[in-house]
Scaffold this motif. Structure first.
Motif, PDB file in Angstrom:
ATOM      1  N   UNK A 119       0.839  -1.203   0.000  1.00 61.42           N
ATOM      2  CA  UNK A 119       0.000   0.000   0.000  1.00 61.42           C
ATOM      3  C   UNK A 119       0.876   1.257   0.000  1.00 61.42           C
ATOM      4  N   UNK A 120       1.932   1.271   0.814  1.00 56.18           N
ATOM      5  CA  UNK A 120       2.836   2.424   0.883  1.00 56.18           C
ATOM      6  C   UNK A 120       3.516   2.646  -0.465  1.00 56.18           C
ATOM      7  N   UNK A 121       4.002   1.571  -1.070  1.00 58.66           N
ATOM      8  CA  UNK A 121       4.679   1.686  -2.367  1.00 58.66           C
ATOM      9  C   UNK A 121       3.708   2.173  -3.435  1.00 58.66           C
ATOM     10  N   UNK A 122       2.499   1.636  -3.442  1.00 60.36           N
ATOM     11  CA  UNK A 122       1.504   2.057  -4.428  1.00 60.36           C
ATOM     12  C   UNK A 122       1.166   3.540  -4.277  1.00 60.36           C
ATOM     13  N   UNK A 123       1.024   4.004  -3.047  1.00 61.62           N
ATOM     14  CA  UNK A 123       0.718   5.416  -2.802  1.00 61.62           C
ATOM     15  C   UNK A 123       1.894   6.305  -3.192  1.00 61.62           C
ATOM     16  N   UNK A 124       3.119   5.846  -2.969  1.00 66.39           N
ATOM     17  CA  UNK A 124       4.300   6.634  -3.285  1.00 66.39           C
ATOM     18  C   UNK A 124       4.486   6.794  -4.790  1.00 66.39           C
ATOM     19  N   UNK A 125       3.909   5.915  -5.569  1.00 63.46           N
ATOM     20  CA  UNK A 125       4.037   5.988  -7.029  1.00 63.46           C
ATOM     21  C   UNK A 125       3.125   7.041  -7.648  1.00 63.46           C
ATOM     22  N   UNK A 126       2.114   7.470  -6.943  1.00 65.48           N
ATOM     23  CA  UNK A 126       1.175   8.455  -7.489  1.00 65.48           C
ATOM     24  C   UNK A 126       1.870   9.812  -7.601  1.00 65.48           C
ATOM     25  N   UNK A 127       1.687  10.509  -8.728  1.00 70.23           N
ATOM     26  CA  UNK A 127       2.378  11.788  -8.950  1.00 70.23           C
ATOM     27  C   UNK A 127       2.127  12.830  -7.867  1.00 70.23           C
ATOM     28  N   UNK A 128       0.893  12.946  -7.396  1.00 77.19           N
ATOM     29  CA  UNK A 128       0.601  13.967  -6.384  1.00 77.19           C
ATOM     30  C   UNK A 128       1.309  13.644  -5.067  1.00 77.19           C
ATOM     31  N   UNK A 129       1.473  12.378  -4.765  1.00 75.65           N
ATOM     32  CA  UNK A 129       2.174  11.986  -3.549  1.00 75.65           C
ATOM     33  C   UNK A 129       3.684  12.127  -3.711  1.00 75.65           C
ATOM     34  N   UNK A 130       4.190  11.914  -4.929  1.00 74.62           N
ATOM     35  CA  UNK A 130       5.614  12.116  -5.171  1.00 74.62           C
ATOM     36  C   UNK A 130       5.978  13.572  -4.924  1.00 74.62           C
ATOM     37  N   UNK A 131       5.106  14.480  -5.309  1.00 79.47           N
ATOM     38  CA  UNK A 131       5.335  15.916  -5.093  1.00 79.47           C
ATOM     39  C   UNK A 131       5.393  16.221  -3.595  1.00 79.47           C
ATOM     40  N   UNK A 132       4.465  15.646  -2.841  1.00 75.37           N
ATOM     41  CA  UNK A 132       4.438  15.859  -1.393  1.00 75.37           C
ATOM     42  C   UNK A 132       5.709  15.320  -0.737  1.00 75.37           C
ATOM     43  N   UNK A 133       6.155  14.153  -1.189  1.00 82.82           N
ATOM     44  CA  UNK A 133       7.359  13.543  -0.634  1.00 82.82           C
ATOM     45  C   UNK A 133       8.574  14.418  -0.928  1.00 82.82           C
ATOM     46  N   UNK A 134       8.683  14.922  -2.167  1.00 84.38           N
ATOM     47  CA  UNK A 134       9.813  15.779  -2.532  1.00 84.38           C
ATOM     48  C   UNK A 134       9.812  17.065  -1.716  1.00 84.38           C
TER      49      UNK A 134
END
Length: 47
Positions: free
Chosen positions: A15-30
């Motif tokens: 679930x964590x990996x799948x969520x991290x792959x989403x573009x909007x979540x990648x932006x938040x992580x960066x």
């Protein structure tokens, strides 16, 4: 019980990996990582 725990942990990791792959979540992580590194740099330069 141990096998059930492993299955649950694997499901959460997926679930964590799948969520991290989403573009909007990648932006938040960066943004969060950038903010964290900026704070670390600011803290070490003030001697």
């Amino acid at each position: 019980m141990g096998m059930l725990s492993k299955i649950a942990k694997t499901g959460m990791a997926k679930k964590v990996v799948d969520e991290a792959r989403k573009p909007q979540n990648q932006r938040k992580i960066k943004d969060a990582l950038s903010s964290f590194t900026d704070k670390r740099k600011g803290g070490t330069e003030r001697h």
